[in-house]
Design an enzyme around this catalytic site. Structure first.
Site, PDB file in Angstrom:
ATOM      1  N   HIS A 153       0.811  -1.214   0.000  1.00 24.62           N
ATOM      2  CA  HIS A 153       0.000   0.000   0.000  1.00 24.62           C
ATOM      3  C   HIS A 153       0.850   1.272   0.000  1.00 24.62           C
ATOM      4  O   HIS A 153       0.331   2.363  -0.185  1.00 24.62           O
ATOM      5  CB  HIS A 153      -0.995  -0.033   1.170  1.00 24.62           C
ATOM      6  CG  HIS A 153      -2.160  -0.933   0.868  1.00 24.62           C
ATOM      7  ND1 HIS A 153      -3.406  -0.748   1.388  1.00 24.62           N
ATOM      8  CD2 HIS A 153      -2.258  -2.013   0.067  1.00 24.62           C
ATOM      9  CE1 HIS A 153      -4.222  -1.686   0.926  1.00 24.62           C
ATOM     10  NE2 HIS A 153      -3.538  -2.471   0.137  1.00 24.62           N
ATOM     11  N   SER A 179      -0.240  -1.145  -6.215  1.00 25.22           N
ATOM     12  CA  SER A 179      -0.119  -2.407  -6.940  1.00 25.22           C
ATOM     13  C   SER A 179       0.511  -2.198  -8.308  1.00 25.22           C
ATOM     14  O   SER A 179       0.340  -1.157  -8.933  1.00 25.22           O
ATOM     15  CB  SER A 179      -1.500  -3.022  -7.127  1.00 25.22           C
ATOM     16  OG  SER A 179      -2.057  -3.365  -5.889  1.00 25.22           O
ATOM     17  N   LYS A 219     -14.625  -8.402  -7.491  1.00 22.67           N
ATOM     18  CA  LYS A 219     -13.850  -9.263  -8.403  1.00 22.67           C
ATOM     19  C   LYS A 219     -13.138 -10.364  -7.620  1.00 22.67           C
ATOM     20  O   LYS A 219     -13.091 -11.523  -8.051  1.00 22.67           O
ATOM     21  CB  LYS A 219     -12.836  -8.422  -9.182  1.00 22.67           C
ATOM     22  CG  LYS A 219     -12.246  -9.171 -10.368  1.00 22.67           C
ATOM     23  CD  LYS A 219     -11.575  -8.252 -11.372  1.00 22.67           C
ATOM     24  CE  LYS A 219     -10.990  -9.058 -12.513  1.00 22.67           C
ATOM     25  NZ  LYS A 219     -10.510  -8.236 -13.613  1.00 22.67           N
ATOM     26  N   ASP A 220     -12.609 -10.003  -6.432  1.00 18.84           N
ATOM     27  CA  ASP A 220     -11.989 -11.023  -5.587  1.00 18.84           C
ATOM     28  C   ASP A 220     -13.017 -12.045  -5.138  1.00 18.84           C
ATOM     29  O   ASP A 220     -12.703 -13.229  -4.963  1.00 18.84           O
ATOM     30  CB  ASP A 220     -11.327 -10.374  -4.369  1.00 18.84           C
ATOM     31  CG  ASP A 220      -9.983  -9.728  -4.724  1.00 18.84           C
ATOM     32  OD1 ASP A 220      -9.455 -10.024  -5.810  1.00 18.84           O
ATOM     33  OD2 ASP A 220      -9.471  -8.935  -3.910  1.00 18.84           O
ATOM     34  N   GLU A 235       5.475 -34.014  -0.229  1.00 19.89           N
ATOM     35  CA  GLU A 235       4.238 -33.518  -0.820  1.00 19.89           C
ATOM     36  C   GLU A 235       4.561 -32.818  -2.131  1.00 19.89           C
ATOM     37  O   GLU A 235       5.682 -32.352  -2.334  1.00 19.89           O
ATOM     38  CB  GLU A 235       3.561 -32.537   0.139  1.00 19.89           C
ATOM     39  CG  GLU A 235       3.054 -33.193   1.400  1.00 19.89           C
ATOM     40  CD  GLU A 235       1.809 -34.021   1.157  1.00 19.89           C
ATOM     41  OE1 GLU A 235       0.700 -33.506   1.289  1.00 19.89           O
ATOM     42  OE2 GLU A 235       1.956 -35.211   0.820  1.00 19.89           O
TER      43      GLU A 235
END
Lengths: 262, 423, 189
Positions: free
Chosen positions: B216, B220, B244-245, B288
């Site tokens: 922030h 972005s 959108k998220d 894994e």
């Protein structure tokens, strides 16, 4: 606009790649060369809508009690769990009471046995690992609680072991006390052929072929390893449907909201 | 003397709190009106998805800890008891177990996005480095969590991974004994892994907070890799990116749910349902899936110390990535050569994953070495050199005036000579 | 917040504020999200409820045959001691003859036992004062002036029916849920 289109297909490629990566660890790897491919049985519990054939689970429990339990423990199960496969609580009480389980120590400090209760753990045939090995030529019969989850190939593998006993092919030198099984890795298994045609007398008149017995046994063992399976899948179907609906709704809202973006 | 904050909220309760602790103002500024580039694609969902997955892992983990027993005699049985007897215990356990895989999948895509769009470049170097710290913390947490069920794979993973430190010259064995708290992986080891597995996630929360904070400050990055020029290039975070998220979250949860409810053990190894046996190693031990590429790098070097060094090096190289990449252009969209080359890196990493899941024999050894070599070649040679040689495509003037659709539109002349603006 | 921001955006663009499809859609989506989150909470709450293995041990069966008249045993039920006392005919008579109005927490003897099983008293062995376990089950224990139980912590005294007769305890010993499965078997819980 070639450049801008790239990341969209790229997302698909990458996701596919990520899940493709999972295949080698998740799916059974190709069995070593020269080993028999596992039988591909049809199971009542397979698929997202599959549920346990409870009659088969009960028959499998009968086989466990009559045959397997002489050598194999099932330490994760208690007799009370059997109410989930269709036994009434009175039947479960009777089943539990018919076996002798450890009840701690008496007033002289000696371990005592007594009839089990529904809260008792399935009776273990041997008090400890050493006793189990001593009685079985040095081999340890594994606990069967989660055997289906603990073997590559799951139910098909266990079914293969139960039905895979044959005479050793010519030229195979057997170790003393070992038995030939075409599905067992290395083919030499310490467990003698546990089930055979006509060995079990089913109360419900089901034909007692070896295949039927093995099939029932594996159904029981799969239930024992994943008793939550049916509830889990049913919950999953509801949740996925709900999420699909929510995806549609949020996408609709997203379209509307973004329509106002300058 | 400090004064009260002048809150603009009308609601008297909110105003009262906000005047004394301007948390509403802060949240509104950082997540409400926060100016965000308007041209994100769905790759920009994955940061939020990682945050949500972290929350899911914390919630399920804290509840699992209420019934888990960190004792070698009881650990395996206590996990089975959670799955059988505790209400919704199977749900908690399967969500937590598969959540680890989902977390890594999300974070790997998030990292790929950073690589593809050059999000690590000036001025976001520190943001990127904090991200690498997060990845390392996640890996440590995942490894220690995998040990807790105390199955065969848990036990041998603990043994093998801790033994990596025995490659350290002179002090190796002392360090391993120290890690174990004994002379083999035993109860003290399980106890400390449990303690650290509980602690590290909270550290991850703290570092993730720094990650968002740094984000922030710089704002972005975006698919074009050019900074917003003004309000016409940005949108308020809410409602545009919250919604959108949310779309991305729903799709993500569908994948997650299918894994948890219909194939909960698909990504796991069957041997981990066999209780730990210190006297017998399973025929094949594999980590894994999310550790397979590192495992392949480790095994690609016949020298013990060399393998360990390369494995850790493959992660540490990410710290200096901002300075290895010499190109002034961020987004791969405007780097015609690097746009191809980066896929070679992806392929190399995926092949390394396959190599890690196979025994080091025959072709797999060769493939492992080639891909390991390419991995380091990519970061240490290709990136620095390519940045100098490559001729980037002309950048658009601003986010609101991208290169016109069809690719044939006239390009504003001002944009051509401005690769990446440095204020 | 969402509505405010949306309304502002609409206002900026000078569109008329109509009740559009979007508002309904948003309402539906919002309620879906709330329902989904709400449904998520229940597994976490239920997770902390007693698990199946704990519930399976929530009832115990007690065989009464080894308990001679005048003595009692302590059995563990849900982690608490339960006193099972076999009273002699004299003790039963004395307890039945006690005047209810003399009691601190009035209850007739018949309310403390199951009909037809007057010799058997089954009570939770936790003093109603501050939670100590009273003495009196073993023949060598002090039983207080009323022949029942005596709490060593603050001197509360109970009679053979578990009724408080003296001391700081405010109420009689609690009765667990129990039933006679036969004349010689009691199921507690």
């Amino acid at each position: 606009m070639v450049r801008v289109a790239a990341p969209r297909s790229l997302a698909a490629v990458l996701l596919a790649a990520c899940f493709g990566l999972a295949i080698p660890s998740g799916a059974p790897p190709a069995r070593a060369q020269g080993e028999e491919a596992l039988p591909q049985e049809h199971w009542s519990f397979s698929g997202p809508f599959g549920a346990f054939d409870m009659a088969a689970v009960q028959r499998g429990f009968q086989i466990y009690s009559e045959v397997c339990s002489n050598c194999h423990s099932m330490k994760q199960l208690q007799y009370r769990n059997l109410t989930a496969v269709g036994f009434t609580s009175d039947q479960v009480k009777a089943i539990a009471a018919s076996v002798q389980v450890p009840l701690g120590v008496n007033d002289q400090g000696e371990p005592i046995l007594g009839p089990g209760t529904p809260a008792s753990t399935f009776r273990s045939p041997f008090p400890n690992e050493q006793a189990a090995r001593a009685a079985n030529n040095g081999a340890l019969p594994p606990d069967l609680s989660v055997i289906v989850k603990a073997r590559e190939g799951g139910p098909n593998y266990v079914y293969g072991i139960l039905t895979g006993y044959t005479d050793p092919p010519a030229g195979v030198q057997m170790q003393p006390g070992m038995n030939y099984n075409k599905y067992f890795p290395g083919h030499q298994i310490a467990m003698p052929k546990p089930l055979s045609e006509g060995q079990i007398t089913y109360a419900d008149g089901t034909p007692n072929t070896l295949e039927q017995e093995a099939h029932d046994m594996v159904t029981f063992l799969t239930w024992a390893g994943s008793p939550e399976m049916v509830v889990r899948k049913q919950t999953g179907i509801r949740i996925v449907l709900f999420l699909l609906l929510m995806t549609g709704l949020t996408y609709g809202v997203k379209r509307k909201v973004w329509a106002q973006a300058h | 003397m400090a004064g009260l904050y002048k809150s603009e909220y009308k609601n008297p309760v909110v105003n009262w709190i906000d005047t004394r602790l301007p948390i509403f103002t802060m949240m509104g500024r950082e997540y409400g009106t926060f100016p965000t580039p308007k041209n994100f694609n769905y790759f920009w969902n994955f940061g939020a998805l990682a945050m949500i997955t972290l929350a899911i892992m914390l919630a399920t983990g804290i509840f699992l800890a209420m019934n888990y027993q960190p004792n070698t005699q009881m650990a395996f049985d206590s996990v089975e008891r959670i799955m059988r007897d505790v209400n919704y215990g199977w749900l908690m356990r399967y969500v937590h177990m598969n959540g680890a895989s989902m977390f890594f999948a999300v974070v790997y895509i998030h990292i790929f996005r950073g690589l593809y769009y050059g999000s690590y470049k000036y001025p976001r170097e520190l943001l990127w480095m904090i991200g690498v710290v997060l990845l390392l913390l996640m890996m440590a947490t995942a490894f220690m969590g995998y040990v807790l069920p105390w199955g065969q794979m848990s036990y041998w993973a603990a043994t093998v991974i801790t033994n990596l430190f025995s490659a350290l010259p002179w002090v190796g064995h002392a360090v391993v004994t120290w890690l174990w708290g004994g002379f083999s992986v035993e109860n003290p080891t399980l106890n400390r892994f449990y303690s650290l597995h509980y602690l590290l996630p909270f550290l991850i929360v703290g570092v993730a907070f720094l990650h968002v904070w740094a984000l922030h400050i710089t704002g972005s990055n975006n698919p074009l890799g050019i900074e917003p020029k003004g309000p016409q290039d940005t949108l308020p975070f809410h409602p545009y990116y919250t919604i959108k998220d949310s779309v991305g979250l729903c799709v993500y949860l569908i994948v997650f749910a299918i894994l948890v409810f219909f194939a909960p053990n698909y990504l796991g190894h069957p041997d981990n349902y066999i209780p730990a046996n210190p006297l017998a190693t399973p025929a094949e031990i594999v980590p894994e899936w999310y550790f397979l590429p590192y495992y392949a790098i480790l095994r690609s070097v016949p020298n013990k110390l060399g393998g360990v060094t390369l494995m850790f090096g493959s992660l540490l190289v990410l710290f200096v990535l901002p300075w290895l990449d010499t190109s002034p252009v961020r987004s791969c969209r405007f780097r015609p050569i690097y746009r191809q080359v980066i896929w070679l890196l992806v392929v190399a990493v995926i092949v390394l994953g396959f190599v890690g899941s196979h025994r080091p024999e025959g072709i797999w050894v060769v493939l492992g070495r080639v891909c390991t070599a390419y991995y380091f070649l990519h970061f240490l040679v290709i990136l620095p050199v390519l940045g100098k040689l490559e001729k980037p495509l002309p950048l658009p003037e601003s986010i609101s005036r991208p290169v016109l659709p069809g690719g044939g539109g006239p390009i504003p002349s001002a944009a051509t000579a401005k690769p990446m603006e440095k204020p | 917040m969402a509505e405010v921001a949306a309304a502002q955006t609409v206002a900026q663009h000078g569109q008329p504020p109509i009740v559009s499809k979007r508002d309904f859609l948003k309402l539906l989506t919002g309620s879906g999200a709330i329902i989904g989150t709400g449904a998520l909470v229940w597994p976490f709450i239920d997770y902390m409820n007693p698990s199946k293995d704990v519930l399976a041990l929530s009832s115990v069966e007690v065989d009464l045959t080894p308990i001679p008249a005048g003595q009692g045993i302590t059995v563990s039920w849900r982690g608490k001691p339960v006193f099972v006392r076999h009273r002699t005919p004299e003790e039963v008579k004395k307890s039945q003859d006690t005047r209810v109005s003399d009691l601190l927490d009035p209850a007739p003897d018949s309310a403390r036992v199951k009909p037809g099983h007057a010799p058997w008293v089954v009570v939770i062995g936790i003093c109603t004062h501050l939670g100590c376990i009273p003495l009196g089950n073993k023949p060598t224990d002090p039983r207080g002036d009323y022949g029942g139980w005596f709490c060593p912590c603050h001197g509360s005294q109970y009679d053979t029916a578990g009724r408080v007769r003296r001391g700081p305890a405010p109420a009689n010993l609690e009765l667990p849920t129990y039933a006679f499965e036969s004349d010689t078997k009691v199921k507690i819980g």
